[in-house]
Write a protein that holds these residues in place. Structure first.
Motif, PDB file in Angstrom:
ATOM      1  N   UNK A 104       0.851  -1.180   0.000  1.00  0.00           N
ATOM      2  CA  UNK A 104       0.000   0.000   0.000  1.00  0.00           C
ATOM      3  C   UNK A 104       0.892   1.236   0.000  1.00  0.00           C
ATOM      4  N   UNK A 105       0.548   2.225  -0.834  1.00  0.00           N
ATOM      5  CA  UNK A 105       1.266   3.499  -0.844  1.00  0.00           C
ATOM      6  C   UNK A 105       0.260   4.650  -0.927  1.00  0.00           C
ATOM      7  N   UNK A 106       0.711   5.831  -0.541  1.00  0.00           N
ATOM      8  CA  UNK A 106      -0.055   7.067  -0.707  1.00  0.00           C
ATOM      9  C   UNK A 106       0.636   7.882  -1.794  1.00  0.00           C
ATOM     10  N   UNK A 107      -0.155   8.533  -2.625  1.00  0.00           N
ATOM     11  CA  UNK A 107       0.399   9.442  -3.634  1.00  0.00           C
ATOM     12  C   UNK A 107      -0.462  10.698  -3.676  1.00  0.00           C
ATOM     13  N   UNK A 136      -7.435  10.911   3.352  1.00  0.00           N
ATOM     14  CA  UNK A 136      -6.687  12.097   3.758  1.00  0.00           C
ATOM     15  C   UNK A 136      -5.581  11.621   4.688  1.00  0.00           C
ATOM     16  N   UNK A 137      -4.338  11.954   4.327  1.00  0.00           N
ATOM     17  CA  UNK A 137      -3.207  11.596   5.179  1.00  0.00           C
ATOM     18  C   UNK A 137      -3.287  12.461   6.431  1.00  0.00           C
ATOM     19  N   UNK A 149      -4.848  12.671  -0.300  1.00  0.00           N
ATOM     20  CA  UNK A 149      -3.992  11.776  -1.084  1.00  0.00           C
ATOM     21  C   UNK A 149      -4.854  10.710  -1.744  1.00  0.00           C
ATOM     22  N   UNK A 150      -4.228   9.971  -2.641  1.00  0.00           N
ATOM     23  CA  UNK A 150      -4.812   8.761  -3.218  1.00  0.00           C
ATOM     24  C   UNK A 150      -4.064   7.571  -2.644  1.00  0.00           C
ATOM     25  N   UNK A 168      -2.553   0.818  10.309  1.00  0.00           N
ATOM     26  CA  UNK A 168      -1.574   1.733   9.716  1.00  0.00           C
ATOM     27  C   UNK A 168      -1.769   3.145  10.260  1.00  0.00           C
ATOM     28  N   UNK A 169      -2.997   3.615  10.299  1.00  0.00           N
ATOM     29  CA  UNK A 169      -3.271   4.971  10.797  1.00  0.00           C
ATOM     30  C   UNK A 169      -2.852   5.120  12.258  1.00  0.00           C
ATOM     31  N   UNK A 170      -3.081   4.084  13.051  1.00  0.00           N
ATOM     32  CA  UNK A 170      -2.701   4.130  14.473  1.00  0.00           C
ATOM     33  C   UNK A 170      -1.186   4.140  14.646  1.00  0.00           C
TER      34      UNK A 170
END
Length: 177
Positions: A104-107, A136-137, A149-150, A168-170
């Motif tokens: 998983x990645x954010x872009x 949203x990051x 983000x996507x 992941x968010x935690x």
């Protein structure tokens, strides 16, 4: 070129490329090498990073977190003078082979030429944009802003709603819902 786990001797090169490559709102603030070392130790084996090196030359790094069902790539950068030499693709292949194919990645949204190139790069390396929900990051630190983000995934990452990335968010952003 070889891929090596990030070591203390690499921290200055890592921090310079990290700080030069990412805007303040898209990165954690490390005060110095000792702060980075303490962060890595504090995360108890969930946070990892490796570098691409040619002898003593630090070419690139990829930092990631391991979670149940996927690996989350937090930051990934190649020295500007070495971009376009397939180092990034080789690093992703190393990640897929040695860590996990489920990534998983954010872009950033494709609103700039650079963001469009980045998305295309990831697509050429087997990633798909996922639009199951608006992402949203969260801010890394107080005083920083959240960033729209996507999400993109490679392999088989179960992604239905924000509960899919709760761990992941935690861990990464200290978001506790």
């Amino acid at each position: 070129m070889e891929f090596v786990n990030l070591k203390m001797e690499d921290y200055p090169s890592f921090l310079k490329l990290y700080n030069d490559s990412f805007p303040d709102n898209e990165r954690r603030i490390y005060e110095d090498e000792e702060h980075l070392a303490n962060f890595i130790k504090m995360k108890g084996g969930k946070f990892h990073a490796f570098a691409a090196k040619d002898g003593d030359l630090f070419l690139a790094f990829l930092s990631y977190w391991t979670f149940l069902g996927y690996t989350y790539v937090e930051h990934f950068a190649v020295q500007p003078e070495h971009r376009g030499k397939r180092i990034g693709a080789l690093m992703l292949n190393h990640l897929f082979k040695e860590v996990s194919k489920d990534v998983l990645i954010e872009v950033e949204h494709p609103e700039t030429d650079e963001a469009k190139r980045r998305i295309k790069f990831y697509e050429q390396n087997g990633f798909k944009v996922r639009r199951e929900f608006n992402y949203v990051q969260p801010p890394y630190s107080p005083g920083q802003e959240p960033v729209a983000m996507l999400l993109m995934t490679h392999g088989n990452v179960d992604l239905h709603n924000s509960d899919s990335i709760k761990e992941m968010l935690a861990e990464v952003y200290n978001v506790n819902n």
